[in-house]
Motif scaffolding. Sequence first.
Motif, mmCIF file in Angstrom:
data_model
loop_
_atom_site.group_PDB
_atom_site.id
_atom_site.type_symbol
_atom_site.label_atom_id
_atom_site.label_comp_id
_atom_site.label_asym_id
_atom_site.label_seq_id
_atom_site.Cartn_x
_atom_site.Cartn_y
_atom_site.Cartn_z
ATOM 1 N N THR A 176 0.834 -1.210 0.000
ATOM 2 C CA THR A 176 0.000 0.000 0.000
ATOM 3 C C THR A 176 0.865 1.255 0.000
ATOM 4 O O THR A 176 0.354 2.359 -0.072
ATOM 5 C CB THR A 176 -0.953 0.045 1.208
ATOM 6 O OG1 THR A 176 -0.167 -0.015 2.392
ATOM 7 C CG2 THR A 176 -1.951 -1.063 1.178
ATOM 8 N N GLY A 177 2.180 1.077 0.091
ATOM 9 C CA GLY A 177 3.076 2.229 0.218
ATOM 10 C C GLY A 177 3.094 3.144 -0.994
ATOM 11 O O GLY A 177 3.379 4.329 -0.875
ATOM 12 N N TRP A 178 2.766 2.604 -2.165
ATOM 13 C CA TRP A 178 2.891 3.402 -3.382
ATOM 14 C C TRP A 178 1.809 4.450 -3.529
ATOM 15 O O TRP A 178 1.917 5.364 -4.335
ATOM 16 C CB TRP A 178 2.863 2.495 -4.607
ATOM 17 C CG TRP A 178 1.628 1.645 -4.678
ATOM 18 C CD1 TRP A 178 1.477 0.388 -4.155
ATOM 19 C CD2 TRP A 178 0.372 1.985 -5.264
ATOM 20 N NE1 TRP A 178 0.205 -0.064 -4.380
ATOM 21 C CE2 TRP A 178 -0.493 0.896 -5.063
ATOM 22 C CE3 TRP A 178 -0.098 3.104 -5.944
ATOM 23 C CZ2 TRP A 178 -1.800 0.895 -5.511
ATOM 24 C CZ3 TRP A 178 -1.417 3.097 -6.391
ATOM 25 C CH2 TRP A 178 -2.242 2.002 -6.170
ATOM 26 N N VAL A 179 0.719 4.329 -2.725
ATOM 27 C CA VAL A 179 -0.423 5.222 -2.925
ATOM 28 C C VAL A 179 -0.024 6.690 -2.764
ATOM 29 O O VAL A 179 -0.416 7.550 -3.556
ATOM 30 C CB VAL A 179 -1.551 4.870 -1.946
ATOM 31 C CG1 VAL A 179 -2.706 5.817 -2.117
ATOM 32 C CG2 VAL A 179 -1.993 3.451 -2.181
ATOM 33 N N ASN A 180 0.801 6.932 -1.765
ATOM 34 C CA ASN A 180 1.245 8.289 -1.499
ATOM 35 C C ASN A 180 1.961 8.885 -2.709
ATOM 36 O O ASN A 180 1.681 9.994 -3.151
ATOM 37 C CB ASN A 180 2.188 8.230 -0.289
ATOM 38 C CG ASN A 180 2.421 9.587 0.299
ATOM 39 O OD1 ASN A 180 1.623 10.493 0.093
ATOM 40 N ND2 ASN A 180 3.524 9.732 0.997
ATOM 41 N N MET A 181 2.877 8.097 -3.246
ATOM 42 C CA MET A 181 3.622 8.538 -4.422
ATOM 43 C C MET A 181 2.670 8.794 -5.591
ATOM 44 O O MET A 181 2.790 9.809 -6.295
ATOM 45 C CB MET A 181 4.654 7.467 -4.789
ATOM 46 C CG MET A 181 5.483 7.782 -6.004
ATOM 47 S SD MET A 181 6.573 9.186 -5.772
ATOM 48 C CE MET A 181 8.060 8.387 -5.210
ATOM 49 N N ALA A 182 1.703 7.898 -5.787
ATOM 50 C CA ALA A 182 0.763 8.056 -6.891
ATOM 51 C C ALA A 182 -0.009 9.365 -6.779
ATOM 52 O O ALA A 182 -0.195 10.089 -7.754
ATOM 53 C CB ALA A 182 -0.209 6.878 -6.923
ATOM 54 N N ARG A 183 -0.437 9.674 -5.557
ATOM 55 C CA ARG A 183 -1.166 10.919 -5.338
ATOM 56 C C ARG A 183 -0.325 12.139 -5.684
ATOM 57 O O ARG A 183 -0.789 13.076 -6.335
ATOM 58 C CB ARG A 183 -1.518 11.037 -3.857
ATOM 59 C CG ARG A 183 -2.869 10.623 -3.532
ATOM 60 C CD ARG A 183 -2.996 10.694 -2.025
ATOM 61 N NE ARG A 183 -3.871 9.653 -1.602
ATOM 62 C CZ ARG A 183 -5.171 9.695 -1.801
ATOM 63 N NH1 ARG A 183 -5.712 10.738 -2.371
ATOM 64 N NH2 ARG A 183 -5.924 8.701 -1.429
ATOM 65 N N ILE A 184 0.920 12.126 -5.227
ATOM 66 C CA ILE A 184 1.788 13.281 -5.464
ATOM 67 C C ILE A 184 2.063 13.449 -6.956
ATOM 68 O O ILE A 184 1.964 14.553 -7.499
ATOM 69 C CB ILE A 184 3.090 13.128 -4.648
ATOM 70 C CG1 ILE A 184 2.758 13.424 -3.190
ATOM 71 C CG2 ILE A 184 4.170 14.062 -5.152
ATOM 72 C CD1 ILE A 184 3.795 13.003 -2.224
ATOM 73 N N VAL A 185 2.341 12.324 -7.624
ATOM 74 C CA VAL A 185 2.613 12.404 -9.060
ATOM 75 C C VAL A 185 1.370 12.907 -9.791
ATOM 76 O O VAL A 185 1.452 13.769 -10.670
ATOM 77 C CB VAL A 185 3.049 11.032 -9.605
ATOM 78 C CG1 VAL A 185 3.155 11.066 -11.116
ATOM 79 C CG2 VAL A 185 4.372 10.637 -9.001
ATOM 80 N N ARG A 186 0.192 12.411 -9.399
ATOM 81 C CA ARG A 186 -1.031 12.859 -10.060
ATOM 82 C C ARG A 186 -1.209 14.363 -9.900
ATOM 83 O O ARG A 186 -1.554 15.063 -10.855
ATOM 84 C CB ARG A 186 -2.237 12.121 -9.482
ATOM 85 C CG ARG A 186 -3.545 12.633 -10.025
ATOM 86 C CD ARG A 186 -4.718 11.832 -9.503
ATOM 87 N NE ARG A 186 -5.971 12.421 -9.923
ATOM 88 C CZ ARG A 186 -6.650 13.300 -9.214
ATOM 89 N NH1 ARG A 186 -6.183 13.697 -8.055
ATOM 90 N NH2 ARG A 186 -7.781 13.789 -9.665
#
Lengths: 305, 310
Positions: A176-186
């Motif tokens: 689940t760790g990637w969610v944060n990165m996905a949000r920031i990139v989006r």
Amino acid sequence: MTQQIPKEKFNIVGGNHAATDQLAAKSVSFWKEVWLRFGHNKLAIVGIIILIIVAIMAIFVPIFSPYTYSQQLGVYNGPPSAKNWFGTDDLGRDVFTRVWYGARISLFIGITAAVIDLIIGVLWGSVSGLVGGRVDDIMMRIADVLTAVPYLLVVIILLVVLKPGLVPIIIALSITGWVNMARIVRGEVLSIKNQEYVLAARTLGASTAHIISKHLIPNALGAILVTMTLTIPSAIFTEAFLSFLGLGVPQPMASWGTMASDGNNAIDTAPWRLIFPAVLISITIFAFNAVGDGLRDALDPKLRK
Amino acid sequence: MLKYILKRFVYIFIALFLIITITFFLMRLAPGSPFASEKSFPPEIEAQLNAEYGLDNPWYIQYKDYLISTAQLDFGESMKYKGRSTNDMIAESFPISLTLGVEAMILAVGLGVLFGSVAALYHNRGVDYVVTTIAVLGISVPSFILAGLLQYFLGLKLQLFPISGWNGFIYSILPATAIAVTHMGFIAKLVRSSMLEQNNSEYVKMARSKGLSKWGVLFKHSLRNALLPVVTYLAPLFAGVITGSFIVEQIFAIPGLGKYFVTSITNRDYTVIMGTTVFYSIILLLAVLIVDILYGFIDPRIKLRGGKKA
């Protein structure tokens, strides 16, 4: 009625181009400027130095130490001495050696988890932001639900079931760790994609993949870099946390977490077994945080001077 | 507003359903029977035990039963300790964890806000550097490591505090500190930077030029606005305090829910693991929801809507 001014009254003095050129500030590229600002941040420089030292020790520990990490020396719970700088543990293994082999594992877990987060997060976030519409909606709702799931609980549950080991820990950390990165990139993608140059590229017929790799990623790189630097210490922290729950890497491998956890049980007889790995965990987390904060400040255009 | 809350409830339900489903299937995949301890049972007894816990039913029946009992907040009976229900365990130990957690949260928010404000008031002076350094150090030391070190130095060496157990306020000081320090550092940093931002704003300059003292401006004007980011941090704080309590309770031998959870993990006591996880998830999700709603009330600039953000 406007008055006519005779042309003779004007005197063309000519422009001094050399002088105006001198007045202008020296042109500095963005990354160079970031680097300069980063260099002024003492805490961040300390962080970088610490990380370099830890990395060198972790890589070259066989040169610095005559022992191996599982070699038993016959001295049990021996205090720090000239032969064993950080003392020995309950099985007579040299703590100095083990601490640096532990650094390899802890850093490996931290960096790998961060890289996996990076890959999934960047793909997910950029596709979601770029395509937009229904796809974006669905992808972000999935991310919303995953954020709502308490991270550590999932990691714990997963590791209870998977056999403890290096790979399961990394899987559990990045699930689940990637969610944060996905949000920031989006977020970055959304702010970049409406700018004229992206529109221009689209009009010229550039493919989505081209726009992602040539325009979006270079521009979002700063935010991605900061997030990644801050993901590593949290992964190291989580790994240590799991070790305290008995879900860390199995013996005779040692991570800082397993060593600190073992040391914690022997605190009244051999406190050095807790103190050295504890100090190293804390210093390394501190260093990554300092570098991450420094990067963020250096990349912030509002702080530009 | 109502639409927003409803929408959040839907998310919470989906997330909870996911957690329950994931835990259920993962526990079924888990290696080894929960009854396979040191002694091996004769097959008849194991079959009887399996029947008692419903483990001989096909998985969809078990799943359905589990969903129904969880919806009724019945988390089942411990597989390790006969006759102990997970609900009893939670009822008995959660108040202890709650006391410890609330104490840690008060400590973290109180000291964090104080340190952050002082650092901002004396920006770029000695006090600022000292406070910032303490905050950064605090963030870097994991709670479970701090717990061990506090126990060793303050408890064992200096004998200032009891080493372990749960027997009144004095017993809670070291564990609460261990849990709180990281979050205190975060809050101090948050308050400092948002306070500095406030100090550059027109209304603070105005208040200062009216002749209000530094501290007067702080309490009457800037602190209120500077506290907004702290409210957003409350949800991660809550989660951090809960997870922090797992190991800290274990280290200080406090009979709270965290300790039971860790013990059940070591024992592979699946019903207790599942029950506690679901219980923790419920309170965590509710806490996040409450903080979000609270934030909307405190900051009038934020309108909670059901629609899309950004």
